[in-house]
Scaffold this active site. Structure first.
Site, PDB file in Angstrom:
ATOM      1  N   HIS A 227      31.432  44.310 -23.773  1.00  0.00           N
ATOM      2  CA  HIS A 227      32.902  44.834 -23.309  1.00  0.00           C
ATOM      3  C   HIS A 227      32.651  46.357 -22.409  1.00  0.00           C
ATOM      4  O   HIS A 227      32.457  45.872 -20.924  1.00  0.00           O
ATOM      5  CB  HIS A 227      33.018  46.061 -25.291  1.00  0.00           C
ATOM      6  CG  HIS A 227      33.780  46.746 -25.012  1.00  0.00           C
ATOM      7  ND1 HIS A 227      35.302  46.298 -24.017  1.00  0.00           N
ATOM      8  CD2 HIS A 227      34.367  47.290 -26.122  1.00  0.00           C
ATOM      9  CE1 HIS A 227      36.647  47.447 -24.809  1.00  0.00           C
ATOM     10  NE2 HIS A 227      35.839  47.469 -25.727  1.00  0.00           N
ATOM     11  N   HIS A 266      38.333  37.612 -19.315  1.00  0.00           N
ATOM     12  CA  HIS A 266      39.280  38.534 -20.340  1.00  0.00           C
ATOM     13  C   HIS A 266      39.338  38.084 -21.199  1.00  0.00           C
ATOM     14  O   HIS A 266      39.974  36.430 -20.456  1.00  0.00           O
ATOM     15  CB  HIS A 266      40.054  39.284 -19.840  1.00  0.00           C
ATOM     16  CG  HIS A 266      40.638  40.815 -20.122  1.00  0.00           C
ATOM     17  ND1 HIS A 266      40.865  40.363 -21.287  1.00  0.00           N
ATOM     18  CD2 HIS A 266      39.751  41.312 -20.651  1.00  0.00           C
ATOM     19  CE1 HIS A 266      41.238  41.544 -21.680  1.00  0.00           C
ATOM     20  NE2 HIS A 266      40.338  42.440 -21.389  1.00  0.00           N
ATOM     21  N   ASP A 319      36.674  46.068 -15.594  1.00  0.00           N
ATOM     22  CA  ASP A 319      35.128  47.038 -14.744  1.00  0.00           C
ATOM     23  C   ASP A 319      34.436  46.284 -13.084  1.00  0.00           C
ATOM     24  O   ASP A 319      33.323  46.293 -13.035  1.00  0.00           O
ATOM     25  CB  ASP A 319      33.909  46.145 -15.832  1.00  0.00           C
ATOM     26  CG  ASP A 319      34.052  46.802 -17.344  1.00  0.00           C
ATOM     27  OD1 ASP A 319      35.064  47.960 -17.612  1.00  0.00           O
ATOM     28  OD2 ASP A 319      34.059  46.098 -18.378  1.00  0.00           O
TER      29      ASP A 319
HETATM   30  C1  LIG Z   1      35.217  39.305 -21.406  1.00  0.00           C
HETATM   31  C2  LIG Z   1      34.372  38.052 -21.909  1.00  0.00           C
HETATM   32  C3  LIG Z   1      33.840  38.288 -23.342  1.00  0.00           C
HETATM   33  C4  LIG Z   1      35.817  37.116 -23.103  1.00  0.00           C
HETATM   34  O1  LIG Z   1      34.970  36.274 -23.899  1.00  0.00           O
HETATM   35  P1  LIG Z   1      35.918  35.206 -24.127  1.00  0.00           P
HETATM   36  O2  LIG Z   1      37.595  35.316 -24.817  1.00  0.00           O
HETATM   37  O3  LIG Z   1      34.768  35.046 -25.887  1.00  0.00           O
HETATM   38  O4  LIG Z   1      35.456  33.882 -23.736  1.00  0.00           O
HETATM   39  P2  LIG Z   1      34.046  32.847 -23.892  1.00  0.00           P
HETATM   40  O5  LIG Z   1      33.099  33.885 -23.555  1.00  0.00           O
HETATM   41  O6  LIG Z   1      34.307  32.392 -24.617  1.00  0.00           O
HETATM   42  O7  LIG Z   1      34.311  31.955 -22.766  1.00  0.00           O
HETATM   43  C5  LIG Z   1      35.731  30.884 -22.142  1.00  0.00           C
HETATM   44  C6  LIG Z   1      34.785  30.305 -20.997  1.00  0.00           C
HETATM   45  O8  LIG Z   1      34.833  30.838 -19.995  1.00  0.00           O
HETATM   46  C7  LIG Z   1      33.633  31.057 -18.994  1.00  0.00           C
HETATM   47  N1  LIG Z   1      33.142  32.241 -18.324  1.00  0.00           N
HETATM   48  C8  LIG Z   1      34.231  34.089 -19.421  1.00  0.00           C
HETATM   49  N2  LIG Z   1      33.247  34.768 -18.866  1.00  0.00           N
HETATM   50  C9  LIG Z   1      32.758  34.177 -17.716  1.00  0.00           C
HETATM   51  C10 LIG Z   1      32.460  34.976 -16.666  1.00  0.00           C
HETATM   52  N3  LIG Z   1      32.280  36.356 -16.448  1.00  0.00           N
HETATM   53  N4  LIG Z   1      31.073  34.233 -16.159  1.00  0.00           N
HETATM   54  C11 LIG Z   1      31.584  33.030 -16.052  1.00  0.00           C
HETATM   55  N5  LIG Z   1      31.937  32.220 -16.927  1.00  0.00           N
HETATM   56  C12 LIG Z   1      32.980  32.706 -17.985  1.00  0.00           C
HETATM   57  C13 LIG Z   1      32.462  30.560 -20.518  1.00  0.00           C
HETATM   58  O9  LIG Z   1      31.183  30.156 -20.439  1.00  0.00           O
HETATM   59  C14 LIG Z   1      33.552  29.295 -21.190  1.00  0.00           C
HETATM   60  O10 LIG Z   1      33.201  27.714 -20.273  1.00  0.00           O
HETATM   61  P3  LIG Z   1      33.389  27.278 -21.558  1.00  0.00           P
HETATM   62  O11 LIG Z   1      34.213  27.126 -21.414  1.00  0.00           O
HETATM   63  O12 LIG Z   1      33.139  25.788 -20.047  1.00  0.00           O
HETATM   64  O13 LIG Z   1      32.315  27.332 -22.569  1.00  0.00           O
HETATM   65  C15 LIG Z   1      33.840  36.991 -20.916  1.00  0.00           C
HETATM   66  O14 LIG Z   1      34.629  36.709 -20.079  1.00  0.00           O
HETATM   67  C16 LIG Z   1      32.655  37.693 -20.643  1.00  0.00           C
HETATM   68  O15 LIG Z   1      31.618  37.438 -20.878  1.00  0.00           O
HETATM   69  N6  LIG Z   1      32.663  38.468 -19.406  1.00  0.00           N
HETATM   70  C17 LIG Z   1      31.695  39.449 -18.518  1.00  0.00           C
HETATM   71  C18 LIG Z   1      31.638  40.500 -19.435  1.00  0.00           C
HETATM   72  C19 LIG Z   1      32.378  41.607 -18.956  1.00  0.00           C
HETATM   73  O16 LIG Z   1      33.128  41.572 -17.448  1.00  0.00           O
HETATM   74  N7  LIG Z   1      32.891  42.592 -19.660  1.00  0.00           N
HETATM   75  C20 LIG Z   1      34.107  43.486 -19.422  1.00  0.00           C
HETATM   76  C21 LIG Z   1      35.401  43.150 -20.174  1.00  0.00           C
HETATM   77  S1  LIG Z   1      36.882  43.466 -19.983  1.00  0.00           S
END
Ligand SMILES: CC(C)(COP(=O)(O)OP(=O)(O)OC[C@H]1O[C@@H](n2cnc3c(N)ncnc32)[C@H](O)[C@@H]1OP(=O)(O)O)[C@@H](O)C(=O)NCCC(=O)NCCS
Length: 383
Positions: A227, A266, A319
């Site tokens: 987050h 996201h 971010d």
């Molecule tokens: C924001 C976030 C937590 C959303 O999570 P979510 O909706 O639960 O999405 P998931 O983690 O289930 O990801 C879905 C798919 O996209 C991929 N993915 C998502 N974010 C990714 C990233 N930043 N880099 C690489 N792959 C990513 C996952 O590996 C997953 O792939 P798969 O379906 O092949 O397994 C996630 O995108 C993330 O961890 N981002 C990095 C942290 C970040 O920047 N957070 C700030 C948010 S404002």
């Protein structure tokens, strides 16, 4: 016999797609990459508004008149000053504590010494909200000064919230341009639908706990790298990559290892986050040597990520570019998330106040998948 929740209640991992509340505060169109606060596009607020005015707008549901904004600003300024007691407590915090933990504890201290802290009426909660919004920048700056062995800089009532924060942090009045960059970043972070920290604050508030406890929940939830903590990690990742020519190799390796790249992806946006677009423009204008190398590296990372993962709906989020802007303003990396809190607190309190209008305790269910009918084994008979 344990009766499970009826299957008519759908299980959704991470509550994806679950509607937890009805709100008129902000709306994200994740497919189109659009964000509005109470109907106004974020681009327009970033261009025309200030953080204080946006906060008023979120809290009271209308843009303020000049007099209303002046009164609101005066009230915010009145509550900026830290008490001697608060400063003494902060001096006792471990110097190597994470500033988010220092902030959580500072808000907790503030709550403990506010006899009016546990209120149910909307008016009383709005009053407390203003105190908390006003005081958070002072807590963040004071902790940073103290941990670096410097004197706490008292708040300046002539400055905007953003300018005053930079003043309290660096001990010098910032130039208008720098103060405005921070002001815009605060506007962009102020609210964002039912994000994890907002939901956290609302869960705490739905039990009719006090507003301070809700905000502490929000701070704790925001701290995580999935987050608000992501922006800290972005700058670290870019520094590690070093330069644009090393991006292809580094990204190839990271993606092959299925590592998550901070600042991308996201739950709701499956298009470019509009806040990232605005901050990217500010980031591109940064002039320092180190900053511009980082920005060029970031732009290359974005290019590779969009090429490789945009088909999955993964684009830069807010971010990804906020860290550069803060770095340029001379803000230490571990204060990036507290700055997010400084802004998002407006959204937290606005959602809490809105939800309290028709409060119902949050109480989801879980599907039990453990054993049943297990005999209790006395301690001497256990393997
Ligand atoms: C924001 C976030 C937590 C959303 O999570 P979510 O909706 O639960 O999405 P998931 O983690 O289930 O990801 C879905 C798919 O996209 C991929 N993915 C998502 N974010 C990714 C990233 N930043 N880099 C690489 N792959 C990513 C996952 O590996 C997953 O792939 P798969 O379906 O092949 O397994 C996630 O995108 C993330 O961890 N981002 C990095 C942290 C970040 O920047 N957070 C700030 C948010 S404002």
């Amino acid at each position: 016999m344990i009766k499970e929740p009826s299957m008519e209640f759908r299980y959704s991992r991470g509550l994806e797609g679950v509607i937890a509340a009805i709100t008129s505060l902000s709306r994200i169109d994740g497919d189109e990459g659009i964000l509005i606060y109470r109907g106004i596009p974020i681009e327009s607020l970033a261009e025309n508004s200030t953080f204080e005015e946006t906060t008023y707008f979120l809290l009271y549901g209308k843009l303020p008149t000049k007099k209303e904004l002046d009164d609101f600003n005066s009230e915010l300024k009145e509550y900026r000053a830290l008490s001697e007691d608060e400063v003494d407590w902060i001096k006792k915090f471990p110097k190597d504590a994470h500033p988010m933990d220092a902030l959580k504890t500072s808000v907790s201290l503030m709550g403990m010494s506010d006899p009016s802290g546990w209120q149910e009426s909307k008016e009383a909660n709005l009053k407390i909200a203003i105190k908390i919004i006003a005081r958070i920048p002072s807590f963040v700056a004071a902790f940073d000064r103290i941990r670096n062995g410097r004197e706490v800089v008292p708040a300046d009532k002539d400055l905007s919230l953003a300018a005053n924060f930079l003043y309290m942090l660096h001990g010098e009045v910032p130039d208008e341009g720098n103060a405005r960059v921070l002001d815009v970043a605060l506007i962009l972070h102020a609210d964002h639908g039912m994000n994890a920290s907002t939901f956290g604050t609302m869960v705490t508030s739905s039990t009719l706990s006090d507003l301070y406890s809700s905000i502490i929940t929000g701070i704790g939830t925001l701290k995580g790298p999935l987050h608000g903590g992501a922006n800290e990690k972005v700058v670290a990742m870019l520094k590690e990559i070093g330069s644009p020519d090393k991006v292809e190799g580094a990204m190839k390796k990271a993606l092959a290892e299925r590592r998550k790249i901070m600042g991308f992806g996201h739950r709701v946006y499956k298009a470019y986050d509009p806040r990232a677009r605005i901050l990217k423009e500010y980031a591109k204008k940064l002039t320092g040597k180190e900053e511009s190398l980082l920005v060029q590296t970031a732009i290359k990372v974005e290019e590779v990520m969009v090429r490789e993962l945009s088909k999955k709906g993964i684009f830069p989020n807010v971010d990804f570019y906020s860290g550069f802007v803060y770095k340029y303003l001379g803000i230490p990396t571990d204060l990036f998330t507290p700055i997010f809190a400084m802004s998002r607190v407006s959204g937290w309190v606005a959602h809490v106040v809105e939800y309290r209008e028709a409060n119902r305790i949050f109480r989801p269910r879980a599907i039990y998948n453990g054993p049943v009918g297990v005999e209790y084994t006395p301690i001497d008979e256990r393997e």
